[in-house]
Each structure stands twice: as C-alpha cells, then as structure tokens.
Design a protein around this motif. Structure first.
Motif, PDB file in Angstrom:
ATOM      1  N   ILE A   1      53.360  47.224  45.568  1.00  0.00           N
ATOM      2  CA  ILE A   1      53.318  46.514  44.291  1.00  0.00           C
ATOM      3  C   ILE A   1      51.915  45.968  44.035  1.00  0.00           C
ATOM      4  CG2 ILE A   1      54.240  44.548  42.994  1.00  0.00           C
ATOM      5  CD1 ILE A   1      56.882  44.960  44.462  1.00  0.00           C
ATOM      6  N   VAL A   2      51.271  45.471  45.078  1.00  0.00           N
ATOM      7  CA  VAL A   2      49.880  45.012  44.958  1.00  0.00           C
ATOM      8  C   VAL A   2      49.001  46.153  44.452  1.00  0.00           C
ATOM      9  CG1 VAL A   2      47.839  44.276  46.255  1.00  0.00           C
ATOM     10  CG2 VAL A   2      50.049  43.188  46.685  1.00  0.00           C
TER      11      VAL A   2
ATOM     12  N   THR B   1      49.005  38.872  48.563  1.00  0.00           N
ATOM     13  CA  THR B   1      49.287  38.655  47.155  1.00  0.00           C
ATOM     14  C   THR B   1      48.187  39.322  46.337  1.00  0.00           C
ATOM     15  OG1 THR B   1      49.758  36.972  45.475  1.00  0.00           O
ATOM     16  CG2 THR B   1      48.095  36.422  47.131  1.00  0.00           C
ATOM     17  N   VAL B   2      48.138  39.006  45.064  1.00  0.00           N
ATOM     18  CA  VAL B   2      47.034  39.448  44.213  1.00  0.00           C
ATOM     19  C   VAL B   2      46.353  38.209  43.662  1.00  0.00           C
ATOM     20  CG1 VAL B   2      47.973  41.695  43.572  1.00  0.00           C
ATOM     21  CG2 VAL B   2      48.611  39.670  42.248  1.00  0.00           C
ATOM     22  N   ALA B   3      45.086  38.358  43.303  1.00  0.00           N
ATOM     23  CA  ALA B   3      44.336  37.206  42.822  1.00  0.00           C
ATOM     24  C   ALA B   3      43.548  37.547  41.573  1.00  0.00           C
ATOM     25  CB  ALA B   3      43.390  36.701  43.904  1.00  0.00           C
ATOM     26  N   ASP B   4      43.452  36.569  40.715  1.00  0.00           N
ATOM     27  CA  ASP B   4      42.476  36.593  39.630  1.00  0.00           C
ATOM     28  C   ASP B   4      41.256  35.875  40.195  1.00  0.00           C
ATOM     29  OD1 ASP B   4      41.219  36.821  37.206  1.00  0.00           O
ATOM     30  OD2 ASP B   4      42.687  35.678  36.059  1.00  0.00           O
ATOM     31  N   GLY B   5      40.080  36.215  39.719  1.00  0.00           N
ATOM     32  CA  GLY B   5      38.883  35.589  40.240  1.00  0.00           C
ATOM     33  C   GLY B   5      38.300  34.572  39.279  1.00  0.00           C
ATOM     34  N   ASN B   6      37.352  33.798  39.775  1.00  0.00           N
ATOM     35  CA  ASN B   6      36.566  32.884  38.948  1.00  0.00           C
ATOM     36  C   ASN B   6      35.100  33.211  39.187  1.00  0.00           C
ATOM     37  OD1 ASN B   6      38.511  30.596  37.798  1.00  0.00           O
ATOM     38  ND2 ASN B   6      39.219  31.158  39.837  1.00  0.00           N
ATOM     39  N   PHE B   7      34.380  33.492  38.117  1.00  0.00           N
ATOM     40  CA  PHE B   7      33.045  34.052  38.236  1.00  0.00           C
ATOM     41  C   PHE B   7      31.984  33.210  37.528  1.00  0.00           C
ATOM     42  CE2 PHE B   7      35.993  37.498  38.784  1.00  0.00           C
ATOM     43  CZ  PHE B   7      35.420  38.325  39.732  1.00  0.00           C
ATOM     44  N   LEU B   8      30.745  33.299  38.050  1.00  0.00           N
ATOM     45  CA  LEU B   8      29.579  32.863  37.307  1.00  0.00           C
ATOM     46  C   LEU B   8      29.057  34.094  36.587  1.00  0.00           C
ATOM     47  CD1 LEU B   8      27.569  30.583  39.793  1.00  0.00           C
ATOM     48  CD2 LEU B   8      28.946  29.872  37.825  1.00  0.00           C
ATOM     49  N   VAL B   9      28.892  33.994  35.265  1.00  0.00           N
ATOM     50  CA  VAL B   9      28.452  35.142  34.484  1.00  0.00           C
ATOM     51  C   VAL B   9      27.163  34.816  33.745  1.00  0.00           C
ATOM     52  CG1 VAL B   9      30.781  36.007  34.204  1.00  0.00           C
ATOM     53  CG2 VAL B   9      29.854  34.489  32.477  1.00  0.00           C
TER      54      VAL B   9
ATOM     55  N   GLN C   1      52.459  32.618  33.712  1.00  0.00           N
ATOM     56  CA  GLN C   1      53.474  33.566  33.253  1.00  0.00           C
ATOM     57  C   GLN C   1      52.882  34.939  32.952  1.00  0.00           C
ATOM     58  OE1 GLN C   1      56.841  34.045  29.746  1.00  0.00           O
ATOM     59  NE2 GLN C   1      56.490  32.031  30.645  1.00  0.00           N
ATOM     60  N   VAL C   2      51.673  34.953  32.388  1.00  0.00           N
ATOM     61  CA  VAL C   2      51.026  36.240  32.095  1.00  0.00           C
ATOM     62  C   VAL C   2      50.873  37.062  33.370  1.00  0.00           C
ATOM     63  CG1 VAL C   2      48.891  37.342  31.346  1.00  0.00           C
ATOM     64  CG2 VAL C   2      49.820  35.434  30.039  1.00  0.00           C
ATOM     65  N   LEU C   3      50.368  36.432  34.415  1.00  0.00           N
ATOM     66  CA  LEU C   3      50.149  37.153  35.669  1.00  0.00           C
ATOM     67  C   LEU C   3      51.466  37.460  36.376  1.00  0.00           C
ATOM     68  CD1 LEU C   3      46.995  35.234  36.955  1.00  0.00           C
ATOM     69  CD2 LEU C   3      47.090  37.437  35.791  1.00  0.00           C
ATOM     70  N   THR C   4      52.428  36.554  36.279  1.00  0.00           N
ATOM     71  CA  THR C   4      53.747  36.807  36.868  1.00  0.00           C
ATOM     72  C   THR C   4      54.386  38.038  36.248  1.00  0.00           C
ATOM     73  OG1 THR C   4      54.143  34.472  37.371  1.00  0.00           O
ATOM     74  CG2 THR C   4      56.080  35.891  37.187  1.00  0.00           C
ATOM     75  N   ASN C   5      54.291  38.149  34.937  1.00  0.00           N
ATOM     76  CA  ASN C   5      54.878  39.308  34.256  1.00  0.00           C
ATOM     77  C   ASN C   5      54.226  40.617  34.683  1.00  0.00           C
ATOM     78  OD1 ASN C   5      56.764  37.777  32.886  1.00  0.00           O
ATOM     79  ND2 ASN C   5      55.504  37.568  31.048  1.00  0.00           N
ATOM     80  N   MET C   6      52.929  40.582  34.987  1.00  0.00           N
ATOM     81  CA  MET C   6      52.257  41.779  35.486  1.00  0.00           C
ATOM     82  C   MET C   6      52.871  42.216  36.817  1.00  0.00           C
ATOM     83  SD  MET C   6      48.250  40.833  34.883  1.00  0.00           S
ATOM     84  CE  MET C   6      47.601  40.430  33.260  1.00  0.00           C
ATOM     85  N   ILE C   7      53.137  41.244  37.669  1.00  0.00           N
ATOM     86  CA  ILE C   7      53.693  41.545  38.992  1.00  0.00           C
ATOM     87  C   ILE C   7      55.125  42.050  38.871  1.00  0.00           C
ATOM     88  CG2 ILE C   7      54.368  40.520  41.203  1.00  0.00           C
ATOM     89  CD1 ILE C   7      51.996  38.520  40.744  1.00  0.00           C
TER      90      ILE C   7
ATOM     91  N   LYS D   1      46.529  49.000  37.605  1.00  0.00           N
ATOM     92  CA  LYS D   1      46.759  48.834  36.165  1.00  0.00           C
ATOM     93  C   LYS D   1      45.876  47.760  35.550  1.00  0.00           C
ATOM     94  CE  LYS D   1      50.486  48.428  32.771  1.00  0.00           C
ATOM     95  NZ  LYS D   1      51.957  48.352  32.580  1.00  0.00           N
ATOM     96  N   TYR D   2      45.546  46.726  36.349  1.00  0.00           N
ATOM     97  CA  TYR D   2      44.753  45.600  35.839  1.00  0.00           C
ATOM     98  C   TYR D   2      43.508  45.444  36.718  1.00  0.00           C
ATOM     99  CZ  TYR D   2      49.284  44.725  33.684  1.00  0.00           C
ATOM    100  OH  TYR D   2      50.459  44.865  32.996  1.00  0.00           O
ATOM    101  N   PRO D   3      42.399  46.075  36.340  1.00  0.00           N
ATOM    102  CA  PRO D   3      41.201  46.105  37.190  1.00  0.00           C
ATOM    103  C   PRO D   3      40.584  44.743  37.491  1.00  0.00           C
ATOM    104  CG  PRO D   3      41.082  47.779  35.457  1.00  0.00           C
ATOM    105  CD  PRO D   3      42.228  46.890  35.131  1.00  0.00           C
ATOM    106  N   PHE D   4      40.955  43.716  36.747  1.00  0.00           N
ATOM    107  CA  PHE D   4      40.407  42.383  37.019  1.00  0.00           C
ATOM    108  C   PHE D   4      41.158  41.677  38.147  1.00  0.00           C
ATOM    109  CE2 PHE D   4      43.292  42.238  33.375  1.00  0.00           C
ATOM    110  CZ  PHE D   4      44.257  41.346  33.806  1.00  0.00           C
ATOM    111  N   MET D   5      42.265  42.252  38.601  1.00  0.00           N
ATOM    112  CA  MET D   5      42.999  41.690  39.730  1.00  0.00           C
ATOM    113  C   MET D   5      42.551  42.375  41.019  1.00  0.00           C
ATOM    114  SD  MET D   5      44.979  39.477  38.249  1.00  0.00           S
ATOM    115  CE  MET D   5      46.292  39.070  39.395  1.00  0.00           C
ATOM    116  N   PHE D   6      42.689  41.671  42.131  1.00  0.00           N
ATOM    117  CA  PHE D   6      42.333  42.287  43.409  1.00  0.00           C
ATOM    118  C   PHE D   6      43.256  41.775  44.514  1.00  0.00           C
ATOM    119  CE2 PHE D   6      39.560  38.669  42.531  1.00  0.00           C
ATOM    120  CZ  PHE D   6      39.631  37.895  43.688  1.00  0.00           C
TER     121      PHE D   6
END
Length: 319
Positions: free
Chosen positions: A217-218, A247-255, A148-154, A224-229
């Motif tokens: 929209i992408v 579409t847009v994606a959130d990533g999964n990272f090794l940090v 829902q958080v990401l949907t609301n951004m879109i 607006k949200y630099p963590f999305m790509f």
C-alpha cells in the motif's frame, strides 16, 4: 603631485575593499502563523543566518504558510519559504490549487522534517494490523483538513471505501484525542511531525498502539502521489513502541526561487545543517537537519544546495 595620486589610488582601493568585505545580502524568510512550527523556526533561522558570518541579513515574516509562501518566493517578494511537500508539488506542477498560477519557478533548498501519517489505536480494541480497521469506528480527520486528505489517499490505495467499509468519523485532532481516551472511537488517522503531542496525550492515560501500513500500500501511495515518500517512525518515539512503524510521510521543505544565486543557496543550506544542534534547542524537529534527510527531494533541488549534498556523497535531482 605624485603623493596625491598615490593617496587617491590608495583611497579608491580601500573603499573597494571595504565595500567588498561588508557586502551583505538581505533575505526574507516566510514562515507560517502563530502556533505552528514554521513561525518560530523562521525566527530561529533568521537569527542563525545573521550570526553565522556569511554576509547575510535575514528577517522572518509570518504568513498563512505553504500556499502563500510558494507564491511569494516565486514572485520574488520573499527569498526563502516553508512549504508542505503536497503544496510544493502542486505549485511546481501548476496543478490543483495552483492551476490558475501555472507552474511556479521553485526549487528545493532542503527538506526540513517529515510529517508521517499516524494510525493510532489503543490496547483492547483488537486492532493490531492495518486490515483490522475494517468495520471499526475510524476517524479519518476533520472535513477538508490535511489529515483527511492524506487518509483518503491511503484508504484509496488499500481499496477501502470510507463510506462503506468502516464506521467513519470525521474528528479534529483534539476531538480524536478525547474519543480515543474515552473509548468512543477505535482508531484515528493523524498527520504531524514526531513526536506528536496528540499521541502523547492519549499515551498518558491509555496504552497506545501504532499500526503500520503494509508495504504494498505504501508503494501504491508513493507511485500515485510523488510528493509522498515511505517513512518509518523510529522505535521509541512513543511509549512502549518497541519496533519501527512503516508509514508514508508528507515533507516540509525550505524552497527558493530557481534564480537564487548559487553561492547564496549553498551557504544557506550549509549553515542550516551545521547549526542543527543550536536550532534544536528551540525546534526539536531540527533533529532531522542532517544531509541524508535534508536531501529528500520531490521536485528538483537548487544547484547550490545540490553542491552541498554532493560534498556529502549524495546526488539529488537538479532538473
């Protein structure tokens, strides 16, 4: 006397050589809870590092995932952590969930795999493009959940008010699956790695249709949200999907901590990518472990990892 001196010198040299040859770096990988991808991936990575001949002894530990992992790595209580991009960005900038922590000293080791947003309907709803969702029964995801958080951004970027412009429903992923199958909802917004089991479950009984997000929209979301790509779900990912879907994606990272030894960071990312095929046997998402995708960055990359990507002709931000 001379022989004794020579023997003593030889022994000292031998001890020094053995000590150097068998110097091992112990690292802890923090992953996630049972049931997700992070937990088994952590175990596989530890096994790969231990067998790779890089003088690393790794153990993996279950955690509550992204937020805890960022804090553990930043504090030095863990060496490698897994995190969603949205959480990592907040940790690096000291915002939202990390306002009390302040900016944490983190760097990217590598991007593991994307979690693209899925807009899913079924044939017969009349929805073929993004603007067709107006006035329809739309599940935006469970209250407070990542979907829902990401949907609301879109929706915000598209100028759509979820309380007025659509017939909003707030369903969990399992509830959304049942609602789509039974015709009780027209379209659902989901966020997960591909191929998503929820989509495949619906596709087993209905003809699913993935709706692309318009390019403008992408661009607004990413700005607006630099963590999305931006991301395209490749054609053939799902049954009867004959075209790539934007579409847009959130990533999964090794940090890792910014102070991790450069050579260690280099060896870890190199080993992870070079053992992609082996890791894929247990974790399908490892198909994304290639330099072009692994180099995706939303915050600076550790210099050791950057050196590896540079060897493959890819420049990444390090500051």
């Amino acid at each position: 006397m001379k022989k004794k001196v020579l023997l003593a010198v030889a022994m000292v040299c031998l001890v020094a050589f053995v000590g150097t040859a068998y110097a091992v770096t112990y690292i802890t990988i923090v992953s996630g809870g049972l049931g997700g991808t992070y937990y088994p991936l952590g175990g596989v990575l530890a096994e790969v590092y231990n067998k790779a001949g890089i003088d690393v002894k790794a153990t993996s530990r279950a955690t509550s995932a992204s937020r805890e992992n960022c804090r553990l790595v930043a504090s030095g209580r863990a060496d490698v952590g897994m995190s969603m991009g949205s959480t990592l960005y907040q940790a690096y900038t000291g915002t939202e969930a990390f306002e009390e922590d302040g900016a944490l000293p983190l760097k990217i080791l590598m991007h593991m795999y994307p979690a693209p947003h899925h807009i899913v309907t079924v044939k017969g709803t009349g929805i073929t493009k993004f603007e067709d969702i107006l006035g329809k029964r739309v599940s935006v995801g469970a209250p407070g959940g990542g979907d829902q958080v990401l949907t609301n951004m879109i929706l915000d970027a598209a100028g759509i008010n979820p309380e007025k412009d659509i017939k909003r429903q707030q369903l969990t992923q399992p509830e959304g699956v049942m609602a789509l199958k039974d015709g009780n909802v027209d379209v659902v917004f989901w966020n997960f790695a591909t191929p998503g089991s929820a989509v495949l479950e619906v596709a087993a009984v209905r003809e699913v249709v993935l709706i692309p997000i318009p390019e403008d929209i992408v661009e607004k979301v990413v700005k607006k949200y630099p963590f999305m790509f931006p991301y395209k779900i490749p054609k053939g990912t799902y049954p009867k999907q004959n075209e790539d879907v934007l579409t847009v994606a959130d990533g999964n990272f090794l940090v890792v901590n910014k102070d991790m030894d450069e050579e260690l960071a280099y060896k870890l990312v190199k080993t992870t990518i070079e053992h992609r095929e082996e890791i894929m046997q247990s974790i399908p998402q490892a198909s994304h472990f290639v330099p072009e995708e692994a180099s995706v960055a939303i915050i600076p990359v550790h210099p050791g990892a950057a050196r590896y990507f540079k060897e493959h002709g890819i420049e990444v931000p390090v500051e």
